[in-house]
Design a protein around this motif. Structure first.
Motif, short mmCIF file in Angstrom:
data_model
loop_
_atom_site.label_atom_id
_atom_site.label_comp_id
_atom_site.label_asym_id
_atom_site.label_seq_id
_atom_site.Cartn_x
_atom_site.Cartn_y
_atom_site.Cartn_z
N MET A 1 -43.61 -39.00 -43.26
CA MET A 1 -44.17 -37.73 -43.95
C MET A 1 -43.26 -37.00 -44.53
SD MET A 1 -45.95 -34.51 -41.82
CE MET A 1 -46.21 -32.77 -42.55
N ALA A 2 -43.26 -36.58 -45.74
CA ALA A 2 -42.37 -36.05 -46.73
C ALA A 2 -42.13 -34.51 -46.10
CB ALA A 2 -43.13 -35.90 -48.06
N PRO A 3 -40.77 -34.09 -46.26
CA PRO A 3 -40.45 -32.54 -45.92
C PRO A 3 -41.57 -31.60 -46.54
CG PRO A 3 -38.69 -33.73 -46.87
CD PRO A 3 -39.80 -34.62 -46.83
N ILE A 4 -42.03 -30.61 -45.55
CA ILE A 4 -42.74 -29.57 -45.83
C ILE A 4 -42.27 -28.66 -47.02
CG2 ILE A 4 -44.34 -27.87 -44.95
CD1 ILE A 4 -45.36 -30.56 -44.40
N THR A 5 -42.95 -28.33 -47.95
CA THR A 5 -42.62 -26.99 -48.91
C THR A 5 -42.98 -25.82 -47.95
OG1 THR A 5 -42.95 -28.45 -50.68
CG2 THR A 5 -42.92 -25.97 -50.94
N MET A 6 -42.09 -25.04 -47.83
CA MET A 6 -41.99 -23.89 -46.92
C MET A 6 -43.02 -22.75 -47.53
SD MET A 6 -40.97 -24.80 -44.31
CE MET A 6 -41.28 -23.23 -43.41
N THR A 7 -43.08 -22.67 -49.11
CA THR A 7 -43.89 -21.65 -49.61
C THR A 7 -45.31 -21.26 -49.14
OG1 THR A 7 -42.79 -22.46 -51.75
CG2 THR A 7 -44.79 -20.95 -51.96
N LEU B 1 -59.04 -23.38 -34.92
CA LEU B 1 -57.67 -23.91 -34.55
C LEU B 1 -57.25 -25.33 -35.15
CD1 LEU B 1 -57.13 -21.91 -31.43
CD2 LEU B 1 -56.77 -20.91 -33.97
N PHE B 2 -56.10 -25.31 -35.80
CA PHE B 2 -55.53 -26.56 -35.99
C PHE B 2 -54.50 -26.81 -35.64
CE2 PHE B 2 -58.43 -25.02 -39.51
CZ PHE B 2 -59.30 -26.17 -39.86
N LEU B 3 -54.07 -28.28 -35.12
CA LEU B 3 -52.84 -28.59 -34.65
C LEU B 3 -52.35 -29.75 -35.21
CD1 LEU B 3 -50.49 -27.82 -32.62
CD2 LEU B 3 -51.91 -29.23 -30.81
N LYS B 4 -50.93 -30.21 -35.52
CA LYS B 4 -50.56 -31.13 -36.03
C LYS B 4 -49.15 -31.67 -35.27
CE LYS B 4 -49.84 -34.30 -40.08
NZ LYS B 4 -50.88 -35.26 -39.72
N ALA B 5 -49.29 -32.56 -34.39
CA ALA B 5 -47.97 -32.95 -33.79
C ALA B 5 -46.94 -33.69 -34.75
CB ALA B 5 -48.08 -33.59 -32.54
N PRO B 6 -45.75 -33.87 -34.38
CA PRO B 6 -44.70 -34.47 -35.19
C PRO B 6 -45.24 -35.83 -35.17
CG PRO B 6 -43.65 -32.90 -33.61
CD PRO B 6 -44.89 -32.88 -33.24
N GLU B 7 -44.98 -36.59 -36.22
CA GLU B 7 -45.05 -38.19 -36.42
C GLU B 7 -44.00 -38.79 -37.03
OE1 GLU B 7 -48.99 -38.77 -37.79
OE2 GLU B 7 -50.12 -37.97 -36.31
N GLY B 8 -42.97 -39.20 -36.28
CA GLY B 8 -41.86 -39.80 -37.01
C GLY B 8 -40.77 -38.76 -37.07
N GLU B 9 -39.38 -39.15 -37.54
CA GLU B 9 -38.35 -38.30 -37.29
C GLU B 9 -38.24 -37.39 -38.16
OE1 GLU B 9 -34.94 -40.87 -37.69
OE2 GLU B 9 -35.14 -41.94 -35.75
N SER B 10 -39.01 -37.57 -39.55
CA SER B 10 -38.91 -36.53 -40.31
C SER B 10 -40.19 -35.16 -40.19
CB SER B 10 -39.11 -37.07 -41.89
OG SER B 10 -40.26 -37.73 -42.03
N SER B 11 -41.08 -35.40 -39.58
CA SER B 11 -42.10 -34.47 -39.27
C SER B 11 -41.73 -33.42 -38.27
CB SER B 11 -43.25 -35.20 -39.01
OG SER B 11 -43.28 -35.90 -37.83
N SER B 12 -42.62 -32.35 -38.44
CA SER B 12 -42.74 -31.14 -37.48
C SER B 12 -43.76 -30.81 -37.11
CB SER B 12 -42.00 -30.02 -38.48
OG SER B 12 -40.81 -30.51 -39.17
N TRP B 13 -43.77 -29.86 -35.97
CA TRP B 13 -45.01 -29.22 -35.40
C TRP B 13 -45.79 -28.43 -36.62
CZ3 TRP B 13 -47.55 -30.43 -30.81
CH2 TRP B 13 -46.45 -30.81 -29.96
#
Length: 307
Positions: free
Chosen positions: A1-7, A173-185
């Motif tokens: 998963m690519a880094p998330i754009t915080m905007t 409500l939606f939730l996505k847990a980390p999947e791999g080293e580059s992903s986040s909650w």
């Protein structure tokens, strides 16, 4: 998963539809929940419950006008015995959970769900879900409370609105847990409420029709959309409600923020008896840890002597 754009994350967008008959909020959190869970290294199931509760707390706080602190608190006799989410009126959020790790392992082993994310109520038992607004020492404390009943955290919250507030409310409500080293909650939520003055604008039949239609539109929001960093919240809302006289009127941002300090913890410790202080001393020092941010503060026994 690519880094998330915080905007497009860690923000709340407020909106109205049907000429103000219904009001809503869309909240998408990334860095806030990732920081909260990461500071404690919670087991994956506990981290999920904390992240989901955090976005729920932010949604509930966003519907209120207050100057101070909104707190969502869950107390239960299950795996998670206490879960607290604080949201200040200037957008600082912190959260933490107290849980029994052995109980977690045993209960998940029994259900054959070891390490898996389950609906938050599976980690709770009998207990209460409470909301508190504290605007300072010279104001009245507002509190709402409901028994923990429901298969999901959404159902628990909606039960409160039905029994206590008696406001027509839709929540997802939606939730996505980390999947791999580059992903986040990641966590997100959308809420719709019928405004008290709705009857003066629409007939009862029109209210029922537009409310059902609005809920259908809201329920059509998908996880892959709400967690798509390239899509703004405004665009998501336009996709959902462009035919419902959508009006976006406010946007605010959130960040992780803990109110602890060395001085505050020192004041708390100075309230203990001399015997209690003596029992806390290890290797000639006293160490206190903030339950929210996991920051450690070290004191000498002499500092705890009351002036």
């Amino acid at each position: 998963m690519a880094p998330i754009t915080m905007t497009n994350f860690d923000s709340c967008v407020s909106f109205m539809i049907e000429n103000g008959v219904y009001q809503g909020r869309l909240i998408r959190l990334h860095q806030v929940v990732d920081t909260i869970v990461g500071k404690h290294c919670y087991p994956r199931p506990i981290g999920a419950a904390v992240a989901e509760s955090t976005v729920l707390g932010a949604l509930l706080a966003s519907q209120l006008k207050y100057d101070g602190l909104f707190t969502l608190q869950i107390q239960s006799n299950g795996v998670i015995t206490l879960l607290v989410v604080d949201v200040t009126s200037d957008g600082k959020i912190r959260a933490c959970a107290r849980f029994d790790e052995e109980h977690l392992h045993q209960s998940q082993k029994l259900r054959k769900t070891e390490g898996k994310i389950e609906p938050t109520p599976h980690l709770l038992g009998g207990g209460v879900l409470a909301f508190t607004v504290d605007q300072g020492p010279d104001t009245e404390l507002y509190q709402g409370m409901v028994d923990l009943q429901g298969k999901t955290l959404t159902e628990c919250a909606l039960r409160y609105f039905k029994q206590s507030e008696q406001i027509d409310t839709a929540l997802k409500l939606f939730l996505k847990a980390p999947e791999g080293e580059s992903s986040s909650w990641l966590a997100a939520g959308i809420m719709l409420q019928k405004m008290p003055a709705a009857g003066s604008v629409l007939s009862a039949e029109e209210q029922a029709e537009t409310w059902n239609e609005a809920k259908i539109f809201m329920d059509s929001l998908r996880e892959d959309e709400v967690f798509n960093a390239e899509l703004s919240s405004e665009l998501l809302l336009h996709r959902l409600f462009h035919s419902s006289k959508l009006h976006i009127f406010n946007t605010c941002s959130y960040q992780f923020g803990c109110r602890c300090s060395r001085e505050k913890l020192l004041t708390t410790l100075q309230g203990f008896s001399a015997d209690d202080v003596k029992s806390m001393v290890q290797d000639g020092k006293i160490t206190a840890t903030c339950r929210f941010c996991n920051e450690q503060y070290v004191y000498s026994p002499a500092e705890l002597q009351k002036q």
